[in-house]
Design an enzyme around this catalytic site. Structure first.
Site, short mmCIF file in Angstrom:
data_model
loop_
_atom_site.label_atom_id
_atom_site.label_comp_id
_atom_site.label_asym_id
_atom_site.label_seq_id
_atom_site.Cartn_x
_atom_site.Cartn_y
_atom_site.Cartn_z
N ALA A 66 -42.68 -4.89 -77.50
CA ALA A 66 -41.61 -5.70 -76.93
C ALA A 66 -42.11 -6.20 -75.58
CB ALA A 66 -40.36 -4.86 -76.77
N GLY A 112 -43.04 -2.04 -80.18
CA GLY A 112 -42.29 -2.93 -81.06
C GLY A 112 -43.21 -3.67 -82.05
N GLU A 115 -43.69 -1.30 -84.77
CA GLU A 115 -42.40 -1.22 -85.47
C GLU A 115 -42.17 -2.43 -86.38
OE1 GLU A 115 -40.54 -0.35 -81.65
OE2 GLU A 115 -39.53 1.34 -82.59
N GLU A 135 -44.29 4.09 -76.04
CA GLU A 135 -43.05 3.97 -75.25
C GLU A 135 -42.86 5.10 -74.25
OE1 GLU A 135 -43.27 3.30 -78.48
OE2 GLU A 135 -42.12 1.51 -78.96
#
Ligand code: CO8
Length: 255
Positions: A66, A112, A115, A135
């Site tokens: 992200a 992300g 993911e 993270e």
């Protein structure tokens, strides 16, 4: 919708989608998520498209996570909202999509980014790819489905290790633990993705769609909802501040 951060092109029955923010290692910001959602919706209603292949632009990254710069100053409410937004518009949409999505992992797939690949039905990595859930080094937890989908794929023991250490693993290690289906050379990455896509595209679209639905039936969303809540609760804390500040200052965090 003005599409800026992705490229998409149909060839035969395959839709190729490339995330195109190479300068930021294809990091997923809100706009990119919206654009991907838009294209996924277009493809869903087009019967001529049978399989989607998603990759990242350049030869360095699939998606490096992200966009940290975008959420660096978020509070708990904003963090929770962004996580829910991503789950609903992109990650859950792909995981429960009516057509198979193949992730062609051409470099870093982190946070992300991993993911996104985990939400896809099939993952193929090039041998330079590196994967991980870093993270915890930022003071947060995976917030786009990683706590659930990584665990489902590789088992609790390996998922715990990967998420708690935040360390990256190589494509070959990822293959060993079942995180990816195949590892091939960089030159062969798209060829392998196309080979698998063509096999699927020749099958009954209805049976393919129902297979995805049936396989997914085991997995509920209680864990995903818990992840959103716990992800949000990391925001606004001192540790979160230190983690993201360290990233922006290009240094190691001191928790
Ligand atoms: N977000 C924003 N910018 C990024 C990101 C990212 N995730 N990754 C890389 N970039 C940017 C860098 O800041 C840099 O920009 P600039 O030139 O302006 O400084 C540019 O891309 C190139 O990156 P580097 O200079 O760092 O390249 P290196 O080759 O030195 O390092 C790495 C490559 C190891 C991949 C390094 O870039 C890195 O560690 N990136 C961050 C990886 C990461 O921690 N990803 C997880 C992000 S958190 C996340 O994904 C949570 C998911 C749930 C979110 C829910 C919504 C809130």
């Amino acid at each position: 919708m003005q599409i800026e951060n992705i490229q998409f092109e149909q060839e035969g029955t395959i839709m190729y989608i490339t995330i195109n923010r190479e300068k930021y290692l294809n990091a997923l910001n809100k706009k990119t998520i919206l654009e991907l959602n838009h294209v996924l919706s277009l493809c869903e209603s087009d019967d001529s498209i049978r399989v989607l292949i998603i990759t990242g632009s350049g030869d360095k990254a699939f998606v490096a996570g992200a966009d940290i710069k975008e959420f660096a100053s978020f509070n708990r409410r904003e963090g929770t909202e962004l996580s829910r937004f991503g789950h609903e518009l992109l990650f859950d949409k792909i995981a429960t999509y009516t057509k198979p999505v193949i992730a062609a992992i051409n470099g870093y797939a982190l946070g992300g980014g991993l993911e996104l690949a985990l939400a896809a039905q099939i993952r193929i990595a090039s041998n330079n790819a590196k994967m991980g859930q870093p993270e915890v080094t930022l003071g947060v937890i995976p917030g786009y489905g990683g706590t659930q989908r990584l665990t489902q794929l590789v088992g609790k023991g390996k998922a715990m290790e990967l998420i708690l250490t935040g360390e990256m693993i190589s494509a070959n290690e990822a293959l060993k633990i079942g995180m990816v289906n195949y590892v091939v050379s960089q030159e062969d990455l798209m060829l392998k993705a196309i080979e698998i896509a063509n096999k699927i595209a020749a099958n009954s679209p209805r049976a393919v769609r129902k297979s995805i639905q049936a396989i997914n039936a085991t997995y509920g969303n209680i864990g995903l909802l818990k992840e959103i809540e716990l992800f949000g609760s990391c925001f606004g804390t001192e540790e979160f501040q230190e983690g993201v500040t360290a990233f922006l200052e290009k240094r190691k965090p001191n928790f």
